[in-house]
Design a protein around this motif. Structure first.
Motif, short mmCIF file in Angstrom:
data_model
loop_
_atom_site.label_atom_id
_atom_site.label_comp_id
_atom_site.label_asym_id
_atom_site.label_seq_id
_atom_site.Cartn_x
_atom_site.Cartn_y
_atom_site.Cartn_z
N LYS A 288 0.81 -1.21 0.00
CA LYS A 288 0.00 0.00 0.00
C LYS A 288 0.85 1.27 0.00
N ASP A 289 1.97 1.22 0.68
CA ASP A 289 2.83 2.41 0.78
C ASP A 289 4.08 2.17 -0.06
N LEU A 290 4.06 2.67 -1.31
CA LEU A 290 5.19 2.44 -2.20
C LEU A 290 6.41 3.28 -1.84
N ALA A 291 6.25 4.18 -0.90
CA ALA A 291 7.41 4.94 -0.42
C ALA A 291 8.25 4.10 0.54
N ARG A 292 7.66 3.01 1.01
CA ARG A 292 8.34 2.13 1.97
C ARG A 292 8.06 0.68 1.57
N ILE A 293 8.86 0.15 0.68
CA ILE A 293 8.60 -1.18 0.11
C ILE A 293 9.37 -2.22 0.92
N PRO A 294 8.67 -3.17 1.52
CA PRO A 294 9.38 -4.22 2.28
C PRO A 294 10.05 -5.22 1.35
N VAL A 295 11.26 -5.61 1.71
CA VAL A 295 12.01 -6.64 0.99
C VAL A 295 12.45 -7.66 2.02
N ASP A 296 12.02 -8.91 1.86
CA ASP A 296 12.38 -9.92 2.85
C ASP A 296 12.66 -11.25 2.19
N GLY A 297 13.15 -12.15 3.01
CA GLY A 297 13.46 -13.49 2.54
C GLY A 297 13.95 -14.34 3.69
N GLU A 298 14.11 -15.64 3.44
CA GLU A 298 14.61 -16.53 4.46
C GLU A 298 15.38 -17.67 3.80
N PHE A 299 16.28 -18.29 4.56
CA PHE A 299 17.06 -19.40 4.04
C PHE A 299 17.52 -20.27 5.20
N PRO A 300 17.56 -21.59 5.00
CA PRO A 300 18.04 -22.50 6.04
C PRO A 300 19.56 -22.42 6.15
N LEU A 301 20.07 -22.73 7.34
CA LEU A 301 21.50 -22.60 7.60
C LEU A 301 22.21 -23.94 7.67
N GLN A 302 21.51 -25.02 7.39
CA GLN A 302 22.08 -26.34 7.60
C GLN A 302 23.29 -26.62 6.73
N ASP A 303 23.38 -25.97 5.58
CA ASP A 303 24.51 -26.22 4.69
C ASP A 303 25.64 -25.21 4.85
N PHE A 304 25.49 -24.28 5.80
CA PHE A 304 26.51 -23.26 6.01
C PHE A 304 27.51 -23.74 7.07
N PRO A 305 28.81 -23.56 6.85
CA PRO A 305 29.79 -23.86 7.90
C PRO A 305 29.62 -22.88 9.07
N THR A 306 30.01 -23.30 10.26
CA THR A 306 29.96 -22.39 11.40
C THR A 306 30.97 -21.26 11.21
N GLY A 307 30.69 -20.12 11.81
CA GLY A 307 31.60 -18.99 11.72
C GLY A 307 30.86 -17.67 11.70
N ARG A 308 31.62 -16.59 11.47
CA ARG A 308 31.07 -15.24 11.41
C ARG A 308 30.74 -14.89 9.97
N TYR A 309 29.56 -14.31 9.76
CA TYR A 309 29.09 -14.00 8.41
C TYR A 309 28.69 -12.54 8.28
N GLU A 310 28.73 -12.09 7.05
CA GLU A 310 28.19 -10.77 6.71
C GLU A 310 27.27 -10.94 5.51
N LEU A 311 26.03 -10.53 5.68
CA LEU A 311 25.05 -10.59 4.59
C LEU A 311 24.91 -9.18 4.00
N THR A 312 25.11 -9.08 2.69
CA THR A 312 24.92 -7.82 1.98
C THR A 312 23.70 -7.95 1.07
N ILE A 313 22.77 -7.03 1.22
CA ILE A 313 21.57 -6.99 0.38
C ILE A 313 21.71 -5.81 -0.59
N ILE A 314 21.68 -6.10 -1.87
CA ILE A 314 21.82 -5.07 -2.91
C ILE A 314 20.50 -4.96 -3.65
N VAL A 315 19.89 -3.79 -3.62
CA VAL A 315 18.62 -3.54 -4.29
C VAL A 315 18.86 -2.59 -5.45
N THR A 316 18.31 -2.93 -6.61
CA THR A 316 18.49 -2.11 -7.81
C THR A 316 17.13 -1.65 -8.33
N ASP A 317 17.02 -0.35 -8.61
CA ASP A 317 15.83 0.21 -9.26
C ASP A 317 16.10 0.16 -10.77
#
Length: 708
Positions: free
Chosen positions: A663-692
């Protein structure tokens, strides 16, 4: 003291830490008396094991272990950069600033806690431990020289080191200034002040013309000055020179005392941090008159403070390589004989001597005569990353008197090894008053005052494990808003009275400050944690929302108090709120939650500690602002990048983001989810890149998390 402990660094001839040594290989002496080592451990700085071991040794109670130490302690090294801005020339400060910027950008660990501090305290609120690079770079940019040139610009000018030389009765310097004072101030021939020219002397008239006066050959009296007169001229000249030297050395001593007192205060305040601390002291050097106790500084005070708090000091000379000919040009203007040149050669060494002493006495090393400040910083961090912790139980009679105890540690039959250890400690230092008992300090204080006391403290209170995560977003009615998620862990602290004795009632307070420490807004909440909280939900999360904030660098501080035990815990975090109303494509913070299992009625769990198990499913959300989009178009794409320990692990292809139902196109939600079972243990950084896609503009946002 029931237990005395010290940390020891052992290096081979190549400067590498020697691992695997056993306690029986060490020889520990206090005032030359062999001690029995009652505790021995090899530790790596900045690990959970270090925090557990040192916490157990400090509390003198049941030994802590890794499982009892909250995960928040796994935070890397604790490093203070102490900038001696009173003794840094503008050029040296520039080199220091550039070296610090390179360290923060390229060398700082993701879990390290760093503080940029100064002798003058010029950085104010920014002088605190953080791993936020924006805050550290701002502190570095704000560094300004407070260099105090205390030279006397009289006739002739007197430098600080020349004044020290005169105070120590250096003949060449003192006699030269006496001669110049005779001619320039007293208007008499210099020979008259030295006892020469008893029969042939000259007096300079007020107009600086020469009037010759020769001894009479007739009569019983001579017109040449008597020994009494010569002594009077010399006494007057020498008094003037000594008075000038005293003024210069007094002013210089006061500046040096401020530097060393500020350093001592930093060390003693850090006593509440149980882990090993590293201080990198950056200076051009200074002078300490070790001959005169009234002008010197007892470096044993700093050694004692460092021993008590587990602090190692490495000193770095910022001026770099020098020729040793300081002030040669100015000195040469009035010293044609070259006598001052002889002391100019020793001036640099004298300024370096306190840097050598400070490092050696506290178990560190001095980095001197090098243009590469980066190498000195790297060496300090590398050499202090691993160490041995030794502890012994002193005899009762050993600590009966207040005097300095000398520590010596050797590795038996290994003269090839270098052992670095602090030189000693005061058995009972009367100059360092004992901190008041916590219960006495807060007696009579209201709950709000106790919370505010914890919020304003230099370091977090650890009575209750408190974890904080921050995020900003823009809301239609509330504008820019900060969401502060606070995680309170059970049990509340480690007191027996707080465990398993019914519901826990907590008072919480949160404040938002700007980068100068001014409080912009505050909130209070009450929270009840049920006694039947299950082991699978051994923590609770409460959220503060701070609306209508202006853009800028902000810090949120949270304090929590358990009403039953009286324990207080606190934490803080920085965040930079950008300007979102400029028309440029931008994103809110990224908010992480743990998705509930399939078909579970539970909601997604907020995870302020950002720690997830491999069996979990991580969910994220961010909001897109200022996108050039309409309800009928879908011109936004999203791409994800996962980095583990700084290395790229996964890069997804662009994914189309739907705006259907938004309803509010000035504030567009962007979300997602993913399982972690295949990821090795450790410290991670997630970068989300959005392109218009319609404007070809993009925006990105990053968030860190840990997989256990």
């Amino acid at each position: 003291a029931e237990l005395v402990q010290t940390d020891v660094t052992v290096l081979d001839k190549n400067g590498r830490f020697v691992e695997g040594l056993r306690p029986e290989q060490f020889e520990l002496l206090v005032d030359g008396k062999l001690q029995t080592i009652s505790f021995f451990e090899q530790l790596v700085a900045g690990t959970r094991r270090e925090a557990a071991i040192i916490a157990g040794r400090t509390d003198h109670g049941p030994e802590a272990n890794e499982t009892t130490v909250p995960a928040r302690f796994d935070r890397g090294r604790t490093i203070f950069f102490f900038i001696d801005d009173f003794h840094l020339t503008p050029g040296s400060l520039t080199r220091t600033r550039e070296a610090l910027q390179r360290f923060v950008t390229d060398k700082m660990g993701t879990a390290d806690l760093i503080a940029i501090t100064t002798a003058s305290g010029q950085l104010g609120f920014l002088q605190q431990l953080t791993n936020d690079k924006t805050v550290l770079n701002l502190a570095i940019e704000r560094l300004k020289t407070r260099y105090r040139d205390v030279s006397d610009m009289g006739d002739p000018p007197m430098t600080e080191y020349q004044a020290y030389a005169i105070e120590q009765n250096h003949t060449d310097v003192k006699e030269l200034f006496i001669e110049k004072t005779c001619a320039g101030t007293l208007h008499v021939k210099p020979d008259l002040c030295t006892g020469a020219g008893m029969t042939n002397y000259a007096v300079l008239d007020e107009d600086n013309t020469r009037s010759d006066r020769r001894g009479s050959t007739s009569g019983s009296r001579s017109s040449s000055p008597s020994a009494t007169a010569v002594n009077m001229w010399r006494w007057r000249a020498e008094s003037i020179v000594k008075s000038r030297a005293q003024r210069v050395t007094h002013e210089a001593t006061q500046v040096t005392l401020v530097t060393l007192s500020s350093l001592e205060s930093l060390i003693r305040r850090a006593a509440v941090l149980p882990e090993r601390k590293l201080i990198i002291f950056v200076s051009d050097g200074f002078f300490i008159n070790f001959v005169s106790s009234t002008q010197g500084y007892d470096l044993r005070r700093l050694t004692d403070a460092a021993t008590r708090t587990g602090t190692v000091i490495y000193t770095v000379e910022a001026r770099g390589l020098t020729s040793g000919l300081t002030d040669a040009t100015r000195s040469g203007m009035f010293d044609q004989s070259g006598r001052l040149a002889r002391i100019n050669l020793s001036e640099i060494l004298a300024a370096q001597q306190p840097l050598y002493n400070l490092a050696a006495e506290t178990g560190g090393q001095a980095w001197i005569n090098s243009n590469n400040l980066d190498a000195g910083i790297t060496q300090a961090i590398t050499e202090t990353s691993s160490y041995y912790l030794l502890a012994w139980r002193p005899e009762t009679t050993e600590i009966a008197k207040d005097r300095f105890r000398r520590i010596q540690v050797n590795v038996k039959d290994r003269p090839d090894l270098t052992v670095r250890v602090r030189s000693g400690f005061f058995a009972d230092d009367p100059t360092a008053p004992r901190p008041p008992n916590a219960s006495d300090a807060i007696a009579g204080m209201s709950v709000d005052d106790q919370l505010m006391r914890a919020i304003r403290a230099s370091y977090p209170s650890r009575g209750i494990p408190v974890i904080l995560s921050l995020g900003y977003m823009d809301k239609p009615e509330e504008g820019l808003m900060l969401a502060a998620s606070v995680q309170i862990e059970r049990p509340l602290g480690n007191s027996q009275e707080a465990k398993g004795t019914g519901d826990a009632d907590l008072d919480l307070m949160g404040v938002v400050s700007d980068d100068s420490g001014n409080i912009l807004t505050s909130q209070k909440q009450k929270l009840t944690i049920p006694a039947n909280l299950t082991a699978n939900a051994a923590s609770v999360v409460v959220t503060f929302q701070f609306p209508k904030l202006a853009p800028g660098l902000r810090q949120v501080r949270i304090a929590a108090r358990d009403s039953k035990s009286g324990r207080v815990g606190s934490t803080s975090q920085w965040i930079e709120i950008p300007k979102l109303n400029q028309g440029n494509l931008s994103l809110s913070s990224v908010f992480l939650t743990e998705a509930a299992p399939n078909d579970s009625p539970q909601k997604a769990k907020i995870k302020p500690d950002a720690r997830f198990s491999k069996t979990a499913k991580l969910r994220f959300r961010t909001y897109v602002y200022n996108a050039a989009i309409s309800a009928s178009s879908q011109n936004i794409s999203m791409q994800l990048e996962f980095r583990r320990e700084g290395q790229m692990l996964i890069q997804t292809p662009p994914i189309s983001v739907t705006t259907q139902g938004v309803k509010d196109l000035a504030r567009i939600p962007v979300d997602g989810e993913f399982p972690l079972q295949d990821f090795p243990t450790g410290r991670y950084e997630l970068t989300i890149i959005v392109t218009d896609l319609s404007t070809k503009k993009n925006a990105s946002q990053r968030v860190k998390f840990v997989i256990e």
